[in-house]
Design a protein around this motif. Structure first.
Motif, PDB file in Angstrom:
ATOM      1  N   LEU A  19     -17.629  57.481  43.900  1.00  0.00           N
ATOM      2  CA  LEU A  19     -17.926  57.699  45.332  1.00  0.00           C
ATOM      3  C   LEU A  19     -18.290  59.474  45.241  1.00  0.00           C
ATOM      4  O   LEU A  19     -18.064  59.973  44.420  1.00  0.00           O
ATOM      5  CB  LEU A  19     -16.423  57.749  45.640  1.00  0.00           C
ATOM      6  N   LEU A  29     -14.418  60.203  42.316  1.00  0.00           N
ATOM      7  CA  LEU A  29     -14.939  60.990  43.408  1.00  0.00           C
ATOM      8  C   LEU A  29     -15.652  62.072  42.658  1.00  0.00           C
ATOM      9  O   LEU A  29     -15.001  62.998  41.983  1.00  0.00           O
ATOM     10  CB  LEU A  29     -13.763  61.770  44.280  1.00  0.00           C
ATOM     11  N   GLU A  56     -19.826  55.879  50.651  1.00  0.00           N
ATOM     12  CA  GLU A  56     -18.799  56.609  50.980  1.00  0.00           C
ATOM     13  C   GLU A  56     -18.350  56.380  52.392  1.00  0.00           C
ATOM     14  O   GLU A  56     -17.368  56.656  52.849  1.00  0.00           O
ATOM     15  CB  GLU A  56     -18.653  57.904  50.627  1.00  0.00           C
ATOM     16  N   ALA A  72     -11.435  62.648  50.122  1.00  0.00           N
ATOM     17  CA  ALA A  72     -12.683  63.369  50.254  1.00  0.00           C
ATOM     18  C   ALA A  72     -12.507  65.022  50.625  1.00  0.00           C
ATOM     19  O   ALA A  72     -13.237  65.694  50.057  1.00  0.00           O
ATOM     20  CB  ALA A  72     -13.687  62.829  50.867  1.00  0.00           C
TER      21      ALA A  72
END
Ligand SMILES: [Zn+2]
Length: 530
Positions: free
Chosen positions: A190, A155, A233, A251
């Motif tokens: 991501l 991420l 995403e 996230a």
């Protein structure tokens, strides 16, 4: 009569700028932009005939300005490339889970065209948090994590404790090297929704264009083929099914710069990537003004800009040509004008000046990466890079951002030249965009060379700010970056004078520029990258 800003700054007797207010018909700088952005060069795509013709134009202008050829073949340095085209219709990406049907996710991924892809990958997936490997900063998302044979899911982002520069460097350099050393099969990137810069649809469209890598494997970011993809995403939960974590939870942590957990995922990857490869060659254009001081002329100051742009595409509020008038015909025009203005006033600095128009910037800073690894002249003696990329003369030149200004003494040079001209050096308003590591100067930085890139900045709270926002929304990497846009030609001349003055100041100074001791980038001066 308007006095040249450089004359004011340096109390020089000759003026660079013409006396009358320039127009698109009288400005020499605009004349170069007009040629470089013309139909003839077809958007200057690296490796295309249009690019080649543009390179020949630049070489001719360098010659006309009295500069010496400083490439491997006249003014040219050949850069060998591999072009990769991914055939998405013939490729597939699936998530696998024991006892379940594979889940087709081909429409949720963009296979990176700028990393040579492995044709077939069957691998477990491992979530590696931010995927930052920065032992030099006491931080390592891979510590204790076994990624051998796996595809790493990460991420993009980082904890508060790391600077933007550190994170950017980790992604640009350390990640690929670490994954290869650890025997990983690839990466899935991501982005947390709030950290997204380019809309997913645009990223998806960009993934259909051919990508390029340098032909020399040792100079590539990923030296061996790898699976490399970005994942949508908005449909990423499937990756985390059965792992005990959700994408939404991760996230939210990333958006708050909080620490991320690391864990194996319950799903695996099965991918087949169909890609065709072709060889291509493009040229950097290199010219030299040899220094006059026998004890200093072995050292060189580089003035760089990128000659390539995006080529052609389906017509989009234009005629299908991505002209890149500002990106970066404007910077190359500045190099050509600096050369001719120095000649007009018989300037002859103590150190040498290298004028460098590079290929492949839009394909991943490839031409500058090649030049910085294989300089045609002054190997090990390049003391600075002053890069001009999209400096955006949309309003009068009163404020400048110096990307990298706080990292080395080059910032002081710009500050003192600017002070005499009423030009203020202002802080980067968007440090998270990491511009310093996103244009050609970064390849000099990687080799320990202090570098700076200057960009004009608007007065906050004025129409100038809106003009800049509108420019990015309407023209950046769009066909509207053409010859019909409004440009402040006096500002372009003033910027060009400033670049000339900066080059002379650095080339004539007693000592060479150096990194601030607290700069993260100072390390590359003593620890060469492998
Ligand atoms: Zn660009």
């Amino acid at each position: 009569m308007r006095q040249s800003i450089l004359a004011l700054a340096a109390a020089l007797c000759a003026t660079f700028a013409s006396a009358a207010t320039p127009t698109k018909d009288t400005s020499a700088w605009w004349g170069h932009v007009r040629v470089l952005a013309s139909d003839e060069f077809q958007g200057r795509l690296t490796g295309s005939p249009g690019y080649r013709a543009a390179a020949e134009y630049v070489a001719k202008r360098f010659a006309a300005a009295g500069l010496k050829p400083a490439g491997d073949a006249g003014y040219f340095q050949h850069v060998d490339l591999v072009v990769q085209t991914i055939h998405t219709d013939a490729s597939h990406v699936r998530l696998t889970r024991p006892g379940a049907e594979p889940l087709e996710v081909s429409d949720r991924v963009v296979l990176s065209p700028s990393v040579l892809q492995r044709p077939d990958v069957t691998a477990p997936l491992v979530f590696a948090g931010y995927g930052l490997h920065l032992p030099e900063a006491g931080y390592d998302d891979f510590d204790g994590l076994d990624v051998r044979g796996a595809v790493v899911v990460l991420l993009v982002g980082g904890p508060e404790s790391l600077s933007g520069a550190q994170r950017a460097h980790a992604y640009a350099e350390n990640l690929a090297r670490h994954l290869e050393d650890a025997g990983a099969a690839g990466v899935i990137q991501l982005t947390a929704p709030r950290n997204r810069e380019v809309p997913w649809a645009r990223q998806k469209a960009a993934g259909t264009m051919p990508g390029m890598v340098l032909a020399e494997p040792a100079l590539r970011r990923f030296r061996a083929p790898a699976f490399h993809a970005a994942f949508d995403e908005s449909r990423a939960e499937a990756l985390f099914e059965g792992s005990g974590h959700t994408f939404a939870e991760l996230a939210a942590l990333a958006e708050a710069h909080r620490p991320l957990p690391r864990f194996p995922l319950a799903v695996g990857l099965a991918a087949h990537v169909e890609a065709s490869l072709a060889e291509a060659r493009a040229d950097n254009v290199v010219a030299e003004l040899p220094g006059r001081d026998p004890s200093l002329r072995a050292e060189a100051v580089v003035l760089s800009a990128h000659l390539d742009h995006l080529g052609t595409g389906a017509p989009d509020h234009g005629d299908g040509i991505f002209r890149g008038a500002m990106d970066d015909a404007s910077g190359v025009a500045t190099l050509l004008e600096v050369a001719s203005r120095l000649r007009a006033r018989h300037a002859h600095p103590r150190r040498s000046l290298l004028f460098l128009a590079v290929c492949g910037e839009e394909k991943g800073l490839l031409g500058s990466r090649y030049f910085a690894a294989h300089p045609t002249r002054h190997t090990g003696r390049i003391v600075a890079d002053i890069n001009s990329d999209m400096f955006l003369p949309l309003y009068p030149l009163k404020r400048l951002i110096g990307f990298g200004a706080d990292e080395s003494t080059l910032g002081d040079d710009v500050r003192s030249l600017g002070a005499a001209l009423g030009i203020e050096l202002v802080p980067d308003p968007q440090p998270d965009h990491l511009v310093f590591v996103r244009s050609d100067q970064y390849n000099f930085v990687r080799h320990g060379v202090p570098a700076i890139m200057l960009m004009m900045s608007p007065h906050p709270g004025t129409a100038e700010e809106q003009a800049l926002t509108d420019w990015f929304a309407r023209r950046y990497h769009a066909q509207a970056d053409n010859l019909d846009q409004p440009v402040d030609l006096e500002a372009a001349d003033a910027y060009t004078d400033l670049v000339a003055a900066l080059a002379l100041r650095v080339a004539d100074a007693r000592g060479v520029p150096h990194w601030r001791p607290d700069s993260f980038f100072a390390r590359f001066a003593s620890q060469p990258l492998r």
